[in-house]
Scaffold this motif. Structure first.
Motif, PDB file in Angstrom:
ATOM      1  N   ARG A 110     -27.487 -27.827   2.218  1.00 32.39           N
ATOM      2  CA  ARG A 110     -28.030 -27.759   3.581  1.00 32.39           C
ATOM      3  C   ARG A 110     -29.476 -28.255   3.584  1.00 32.39           C
ATOM      4  NH1 ARG A 110     -26.141 -24.719   7.955  1.00 32.39           N
ATOM      5  NH2 ARG A 110     -24.546 -23.897   6.557  1.00 32.39           N
ATOM      6  N   PHE A 111     -29.784 -29.136   4.523  1.00 24.57           N
ATOM      7  CA  PHE A 111     -31.164 -29.635   4.644  1.00 24.57           C
ATOM      8  C   PHE A 111     -31.395 -30.088   6.081  1.00 24.57           C
ATOM      9  CE2 PHE A 111     -28.410 -33.038   3.100  1.00 24.57           C
ATOM     10  CZ  PHE A 111     -28.690 -34.093   3.955  1.00 24.57           C
ATOM     11  N   THR A 112     -32.653 -30.332   6.444  1.00 25.10           N
ATOM     12  CA  THR A 112     -32.959 -30.764   7.812  1.00 25.10           C
ATOM     13  C   THR A 112     -33.638 -32.131   7.799  1.00 25.10           C
ATOM     14  OG1 THR A 112     -35.077 -29.610   7.792  1.00 25.10           O
ATOM     15  CG2 THR A 112     -33.211 -28.427   8.725  1.00 25.10           C
TER      16      THR A 112
ATOM     17  N   GLY B 132     -33.788 -29.212  -0.196  1.00 22.77           N
ATOM     18  CA  GLY B 132     -32.392 -28.754  -0.164  1.00 22.77           C
ATOM     19  C   GLY B 132     -31.384 -29.862  -0.386  1.00 22.77           C
ATOM     20  N   ALA B 133     -31.858 -31.123  -0.400  1.00 18.64           N
ATOM     21  CA  ALA B 133     -30.920 -32.248  -0.534  1.00 18.64           C
ATOM     22  C   ALA B 133     -30.782 -32.735  -1.972  1.00 18.64           C
ATOM     23  CB  ALA B 133     -31.347 -33.405   0.359  1.00 18.64           C
ATOM     24  N   ALA B 134     -31.591 -32.200  -2.876  1.00 23.02           N
ATOM     25  CA  ALA B 134     -31.470 -32.612  -4.278  1.00 23.02           C
ATOM     26  C   ALA B 134     -30.108 -32.169  -4.809  1.00 23.02           C
ATOM     27  CB  ALA B 134     -32.596 -31.992  -5.093  1.00 23.02           C
ATOM     28  N   GLY B 135     -29.454 -33.035  -5.500  1.00 23.32           N
ATOM     29  CA  GLY B 135     -28.160 -32.666  -6.099  1.00 23.32           C
ATOM     30  C   GLY B 135     -26.974 -32.767  -5.169  1.00 23.32           C
ATOM     31  N   ILE B 136     -27.167 -33.302  -3.956  1.00 22.66           N
ATOM     32  CA  ILE B 136     -26.010 -33.425  -3.049  1.00 22.66           C
ATOM     33  C   ILE B 136     -25.030 -34.443  -3.620  1.00 22.66           C
ATOM     34  CG2 ILE B 136     -27.286 -32.814  -0.938  1.00 22.66           C
ATOM     35  CD1 ILE B 136     -27.229 -35.833  -0.205  1.00 22.66           C
ATOM     36  N   PRO B 137     -23.726 -34.242  -3.383  1.00 22.42           N
ATOM     37  CA  PRO B 137     -22.766 -35.265  -3.814  1.00 22.42           C
ATOM     38  C   PRO B 137     -22.917 -36.502  -2.927  1.00 22.42           C
ATOM     39  CG  PRO B 137     -21.654 -33.558  -2.531  1.00 22.42           C
ATOM     40  CD  PRO B 137     -23.078 -33.109  -2.702  1.00 22.42           C
ATOM     41  N   GLY B 138     -22.642 -37.678  -3.474  1.00 14.79           N
ATOM     42  CA  GLY B 138     -22.647 -38.875  -2.635  1.00 14.79           C
ATOM     43  C   GLY B 138     -21.465 -38.812  -1.684  1.00 14.79           C
TER      44      GLY B 138
ATOM     45  N   THR C  51     -29.971 -30.160  11.547  1.00 18.59           N
ATOM     46  CA  THR C  51     -29.561 -29.568  10.269  1.00 18.59           C
ATOM     47  C   THR C  51     -28.289 -30.255   9.781  1.00 18.59           C
ATOM     48  OG1 THR C  51     -30.521 -27.447  10.891  1.00 18.59           O
ATOM     49  CG2 THR C  51     -28.947 -27.419   9.089  1.00 18.59           C
ATOM     50  N   VAL C  52     -28.315 -30.668   8.529  1.00 22.14           N
ATOM     51  CA  VAL C  52     -27.148 -31.310   7.918  1.00 22.14           C
ATOM     52  C   VAL C  52     -26.626 -30.382   6.832  1.00 22.14           C
ATOM     53  CG1 VAL C  52     -26.282 -33.374   6.742  1.00 22.14           C
ATOM     54  CG2 VAL C  52     -28.221 -33.568   8.316  1.00 22.14           C
ATOM     55  N   ALA C  53     -25.332 -30.043   6.898  1.00 19.63           N
ATOM     56  CA  ALA C  53     -24.704 -29.222   5.858  1.00 19.63           C
ATOM     57  C   ALA C  53     -23.492 -29.982   5.350  1.00 19.63           C
ATOM     58  CB  ALA C  53     -24.286 -27.869   6.429  1.00 19.63           C
TER      59      ALA C  53
ATOM     60  N   LYS D  38     -21.451 -31.449   8.345  1.00 20.36           N
ATOM     61  CA  LYS D  38     -21.722 -30.909   9.687  1.00 20.36           C
ATOM     62  C   LYS D  38     -23.143 -31.244  10.109  1.00 20.36           C
ATOM     63  CE  LYS D  38     -22.285 -26.401  10.800  1.00 20.36           C
ATOM     64  NZ  LYS D  38     -21.896 -25.018  11.095  1.00 20.36           N
ATOM     65  N   PHE D  39     -23.288 -31.793  11.323  1.00 16.31           N
ATOM     66  CA  PHE D  39     -24.597 -32.033  11.914  1.00 16.31           C
ATOM     67  C   PHE D  39     -24.795 -30.994  13.007  1.00 16.31           C
ATOM     68  CE2 PHE D  39     -23.317 -36.191  10.321  1.00 16.31           C
ATOM     69  CZ  PHE D  39     -24.474 -36.648   9.703  1.00 16.31           C
ATOM     70  N   ALA D  40     -25.866 -30.208  12.906  1.00 16.25           N
ATOM     71  CA  ALA D  40     -26.139 -29.187  13.927  1.00 16.25           C
ATOM     72  C   ALA D  40     -27.365 -29.601  14.741  1.00 16.25           C
ATOM     73  CB  ALA D  40     -26.362 -27.834  13.266  1.00 16.25           C
ATOM     74  N   PHE D  41     -27.143 -29.829  16.047  1.00 11.91           N
ATOM     75  CA  PHE D  41     -28.213 -30.151  16.990  1.00 11.91           C
ATOM     76  C   PHE D  41     -28.560 -28.881  17.744  1.00 11.91           C
ATOM     77  CE2 PHE D  41     -25.875 -33.943  16.028  1.00 11.91           C
ATOM     78  CZ  PHE D  41     -26.802 -34.971  16.031  1.00 11.91           C
TER      79      PHE D  41
END
Length: 372
Positions: free
Chosen positions: A128-130, A192-198, A221-223, A230-233
C-alpha cells in the motif's frame, strides 16, 4: 429504498460507473449498477468481473435500501433531465420496480435482485502506498499511448508498474510498449512501494483511472497484490484484476550508446512533422528525416498524393544521417514532451532511436525506425 439526490451529483457518478459496464454481456446482472442508499449517502457499484468501481455521493435518504438497475438506461435518463433538477428514486417492496421522478417526468425500470450482484472479492492487498494525482497522471499519460492493442500479445495490453533503481535513486516506474515504440516514465518511489511485485495494469483499467484523476485533487491510495490492484480516490474505489503474464525485459531494447544527437524545438518540429505527414500514405505514415550539421529536413512522398519537404533549424553535428519514422508514432511521443527541447539519440537508420526531453529526464521513449 427511497431517496432524493441532485441530478448533477448523480450524473457525474453514473458517468463513471456505467463506462465500466460492457454494452454486450450474456450475464444480465452485469448490465446493472447496484444502488445502495443509507446514512446520507448513495453508493453506486458496477463491475465486468475484471474491473469493479464503487462510488459514493451525498443523498437525502428517506428509506434505506438497495437494488440494481440497468446502468446505461439509468445514465441516459439522468443525462436527459433538465440541469439543476432534483431526482427522486424509489423502489417498491411489492414488485421491486424502481421509479424515478424528476419534475413532471416519471420512469419505471425493471430491477434485478441485489443478492445476484457479484462481489469482486478483494483478498489480501499487502502493498500500500500513496501517489499525488499529478504523479499518477504523469505516469499514465506518458506511457499509455504505447500500450499494444494486439490481443495475441496480451501481456503488452497494459502498463507495467514496478519499483526500479533510477539514476537519482529508487523510483516507481511505468512502462508500455507495442513492439514499435516504448515509453518509460518514473516518479520518486513512494513510501511503502519498495518490494512491490511488478504488475501489468490492463488497458481498460488505465482508461477508467485516468478519467477519475481529472476530478481528483490530493492523494490517491494504491493497494496491490500479485493478482489485484485497487485505486482509492476521495469518493471512489476502483478494483481491478491484473494481466497474468510476464512483461518482457524492456531494458534490453533501450540503447545506451547512440552517439548521433539531434536537439530540436519540440513544438516547431511536431508541427513540421504534422504538415509533412499529410502527404504520407495512410497505410505506412512514413516520413524521412535527413540530418546534416545544423539542419533537419523532413520529407514524405506517396504515389497517390505527391511529395512534401520541410527544413527546420536543429542542433546536430554528427555525420549525415537519413532515417525514417512512422509520423503518427513520432507525434505521439512529441505530444508527451512538455519542455521546449526534444533530444533524439540515434545510431544508424536501422537501430532504435531514443527520444527524451532535455529538461526532464524522468521519461524516456524508444522508437523503431522505418525503411523509407
Amino acid at each position: 429504498m427511497k431517496l432524493t439526490i441532485e441530478r448533477a451529483a448523480l450524473l457525474k457518478s453514473l458517468a463513471h460507473v456505467q463506462s465500466v459496464v460492457e454494452r454486450r454481456t450474456t450475464i444480465p446482472i452485469l448490465s446493472n449498477v447496484k444502488l445502495d442508499g443509507r446514512s446520507g449517502r448513495l453508493s453506486l457499484n458496477a463491475t465486468d468481473m475484471d474491473l469493479d468501481i464503487l462510488e459514493t455521493v451525498p443523498a437525502d435518504i428517506a428509506r434505506p435500501g438497495a437494488t440494481t438497475a440497468p446502468a446505461h438506461t439509468l445514465f441516459e435518463i439522468v443525462r436527459k433531465l433538465p440541469e439543476g433538477s432534483q431526482v427522486e428514486i424509489e423502489v417498491r417492496e411489492e414488485d421491486g420496480q424502481l421509479t424515478l421522478r424528476s419534475g413532471r417526468s416519471k420512469f419505471s425500470l425493471a430491477c434485478l435482485p441485489v443478492e445476484d450482484f457479484p462481489v469482486l472479492s478483494e483478498g489480501e492487498l499487502p502493498f500500500r502506498f500513496t501517489l499525488t494525482a499529478t504523479e499518477l497522471k504523469a505516469l499514465i499519460d506518458r506511457t499509455r499511448f504505447a500500450i499494444s492493442t494486439e490481443e495475441t500479445r496480451y501481456y503488452l495490453n497494459g502498463i507495467y508498474l514496478h519499483a526500479a533503481a533510477g539514476e537519482a535513486g529508487p523510483t516507481l516506474r511505468a512502462v508500455a510498449t507495442d513492439g514499435h515504440r516504448l515509453a518509460r516514465a518514473e516518479v520518486t518511489l513512494p513510501e511503502g512501494a519498495a518490494g512491490i511485485p511488478g504488475v501489468i495494469i490492463p488497458r481498460k483499467t488505465v482508461a477508467e483511472v485516468r478519467k477519475l484523476i481529472d476530478e481528483t485533487e490530493g492523494e490517491i491510495t494504491v493497494a496491490l497484490s500479485e493478482t489485484k490492484l485497487k485505486f482509492a480516490f476521495a469518493d471512489a474505489e476502483l478494483t481491478s484484476k491484473l494481466i497474468d503474464g510476464t512483461f518482457p525485459d524492456y531494458e534490453r531494447v533501450i540503447p545506451t550508446d547512440n552517439d548521433k544527437v539531434l536537439d530540436v524545438d519540440c513544438k516547431s518540429f511536431a508541427q513540421a512533422v504534422d504538415r509533412v505527414s499529410a502527404i504520407s500514405s495512410e497505410k505506412s505514415r512514413a516520413i524521412k528525416l535527413s540530418l546534416v550539421t545544423g539542419t533537419a529536413t523532413l520529407s514524405a512522398s506517396s504515389p497517390e498524393s505527391g511529395s512534401a519537404v520541410e527544413e527546420i533549424e536543429a542542433s546536430y553535428d554528427a555525420s549525415p544521417l537519413e532515417i525514417g519514422f512512422n509520423s503518427r508514432y513520432l507525434l505521439d511521443i512529441l505530444g508527451q514532451i512538455e519542455g521546449d527541447t526534444a533530444r533524439f539519440a540515434m545510431a544508424d537508420a536501422a537501430s532504435p532511436t531514443v527520444v527524451r526531453e532535455v529538461a526532464d529526464g524522468s521519461a524516456i521513449y524508444v522508437l523503431m525506425p522505418m525503411r523509407v
